[in-house]
Scaffold this active site. Structure first.
Site: not given
Lengths: 415, 415
Positions: A60, A64-65
């Site tokens: 998503h 942070d991803h």
């Protein structure tokens, strides 16, 4: 498959935890699940080649991803990559990549294939290859978020060549038919049944990556009977309110999914920065689901402990090494395995002995223990070759008939 | 000022070098020059608080110089920052930030002040505060790129209070006038001259950050008479063709700028990944400009070694400590400095002795050496307070009258 957590922090890095990212090595190809900041450097540090990445899956669009994505793709550009890379993620992924590369004036010299999933999708096989496929399902987070499962397809059973020859099978096409499940009629009219010759189909390896989400049925579906499930466990049970509010899981939620999905090993990750000691979360998860471990950055997880055979010496061997006479040989076998297989056993044994001027036993012992420690870093690269050998070049008398069943974590001291 | 290189790699990180970023700590505020991937985590690891950042300066839009920006700003958002932050860089910076935050659906809760420079600018004071200013000039790279200089303004000279009292100065306004350079007429008609009472103005500290660029006159202007110049040295002299082609400097180019600018200390950084040993570049630079050092990640550089006084014990002390009787007191003084100043010396000394049951001298020695090692991480935080004390609470007889002049790098072993 070898799974290497590259970052285990949630939201913001701490001094010791990087942002979310997991690399999966399979047969020479690397799958990256999420790409937190600095994932490209963590790969290097973990001994994984960035050029081996073929697929990147983004769960998503929380920074942070995916904040390491542009950096990683820029590095591939600098490395003059020309092979295609596949990027899978929520709708908007291509827009993000294209806008940022245009901003930085980079004209990519390799192709990116985008697989974008819209918010209303229910289930999709986002990658489907001959040997494996990757399944995606939506999760339940504060924003649209996707979970993934990497599933190897079942391989046909092994052919018992000796038995086949006994029954008169000799041609290649006959073997092929038997393997494909067809019975073969010989010239004399005898029918050789496939089921007699060919063993059970060997189930494929499997791995699921589930973050960020509350508990949801799709998690269980993705994780069903997996060998390894990486599941987020941002909070402990005492903060279940906060988990609910922010769309995250507690350690107990992760254990619940593992239980319902009957996964073989649960690895929790994505720890909130408030837990300086992530074993607090481990304890909670283990209460409900025992085969749980914490994701430790750069510490590889083998989906099938058998993969370690021939790479890392099981502990059962070590005792024997220290007792028996053949210790030198056994230790060296690890170092020179690849060369060894090409030579006959008897000859090689003697050659190896000549090479060293028989140092004292003590120094041999200390040398071997250091090589055992560093074995793991070599392991990932040589795994592919060694698997074929199956560790079978150890002389038979030294091989224990039954190796104690081990979790992939039993030799914590190998680093 | 304390300068902490956070990343010293060029273009792509290696297993040990992060992407370009330099943090400058000054009086409780952090200035970030470039923000390569993972700069936020490196700050943490270097003991710098991300909440202390007030200004970020981006040199240019190559991904390795700004790829950590979104991650860092997201973290400030998660930290619930409400103070303004100033971002300085080439035109397009605000567009980049705004697009990416909109993409990730982040509604910033703090203000960003953008200072954007267009390609045709010649020289600009991008920040101008009471105590310091920051000057920017365009450099000569393959794309529009900016160099920066952080300059403290000169402070007025110190007032000699004893001399002033002797001459009859007593009122506050008289001191103020003297400090401002005005002569003061006393009631009896005597004129006290400012020049007699007030010392020479104290020159401000200065630092220049120059990357990526070929040699250019603007570099020299920016680095003129700086205390510390951080200059890129991507290539060695043997690859000067490649440097020219890609718009980078060799180590010799960096030394040339340092020579012409008469900087006090040159620190080279931005090493090409081909140099696993960056001392190759150091040697080349030192041939032409001796006070050169390589930027080492997380290793702080003090622009003025005097700043270290009271933070890290100079080595000259150590000998005395081990010889004399007062060693315990001297060691503890470092630990308990802040408390100490509030108490009278005699009392405290006795108290400290009572607290411990007089362990053997050996164990005391070992404890003190470990505390000396960890001193540096505390140093950055406590610098501000300790500077005011000036280390003056050590009893006078233990203070050497002359400390051997040291470069900031003389105590390499303090980590």
């Amino acid at each position: 498959m070898i799974i290497v957590p590259l970052g285990v922090a949630s939201a913001t890095p701490t001094a010791t935890r990087h942002l979310s990212s997991v690399a999966v090595w399979r047969d020479g190809s690397v799958f990256l699940f999420d790409c937190g900041e600095n994932a490209q450097m963590r790969m290097l540090q973990g001994g994984l080649k960035r050029s081996q990445i073929d697929h990147i899956f983004i769960s998503h669009f929380d920074t942070d991803h995916y904040s390491g994505l542009i950096g990683l793709l820029s590095t591939l550009q600098l490395q003059r990559r020309d092979r295609k890379i596949t990027l899978v993620g929520p709708e908007g992924l291509s827009e993000f990549i294209e806008w940022n590369f245009e901003f930085s004036n980079i004209d990519l010299n390799y192709e990116i294939e985008f697989v974008e999933l819209s918010e209303d999708f229910e289930e999709e096989r986002v990658v489907d290859e001959e040997e494996y496929y990757i399944e995606a399902r939506p999760l339940n987070h504060s924003k649209f978020c996707i979970g993934y499962r990497l599933q190897e397809k079942d391989r046909p059973g092994k052919v018992d060549a000796e038995k086949a020859q006994e029954q008169g099978i000799s041609e290649d096409w006959q073997y092929k038919d038997l393997k494909a499940g067809k019975d073969v009629e010989l010239e004399d009219g005898t029918v050789v049944k496939s089921a007699d010759i060919v063993g059970h189909p060997r189930p494929g390896d499997s791995f699921a990556y589930i973050t960020d989400t509350k508990y949801c049925p799709n998690s269980v579906k993705l994780a069903k009977n997996t060998n390894v499930l990486i599941h987020e466990a941002t909070f402990s049970d005492s903060l279940s309110d906060k988990a609910e509010e922010t769309g995250h899981s507690t350690a107990k939620d992760a254990a619940r999914v593992a239980n319902e999905a009957k996964t073989k090993l649960l690895v929790i990750t994505h720890f909130s920065a408030r837990y300086t000691n992530e074993y607090v979360l481990l304890r909670e998860a283990r209460d409900d689901f025992f085969p749980t471990w914490v994701a430790t950055e750069l510490r590889p997880i083998f989906t099938d402990p058998a993969h370690e055979k021939g790479i890392i010496q099981p502990k059962v061997y070590i005792k024997e090494i220290n007792q028996g006479n053949k210790k030198d040989d056994n230790k060296r076998s690890k170092k020179k395995r690849s060369k060894r297989t090409k030579r006959s056993k008897g000859k090689k044994k003697r050659r190896m002995r000549k090479r060293k001027n028989s140092p004292s036993q003590k120094s041999r012992r200390s040398r071997s223990s250091s090589s055992r420690k560093s074995g793991s870093s070599r392991s990932r690269r040589s795994n592919n070759n060694n698997n074929d050998n199956g560790g079978g070049d150890n002389s038979n008398e030294r091989k224990p008939k039954q190796i104690t069943p081990r979790t992939p974590f039993d030799d914590f001291d190998r680093f």
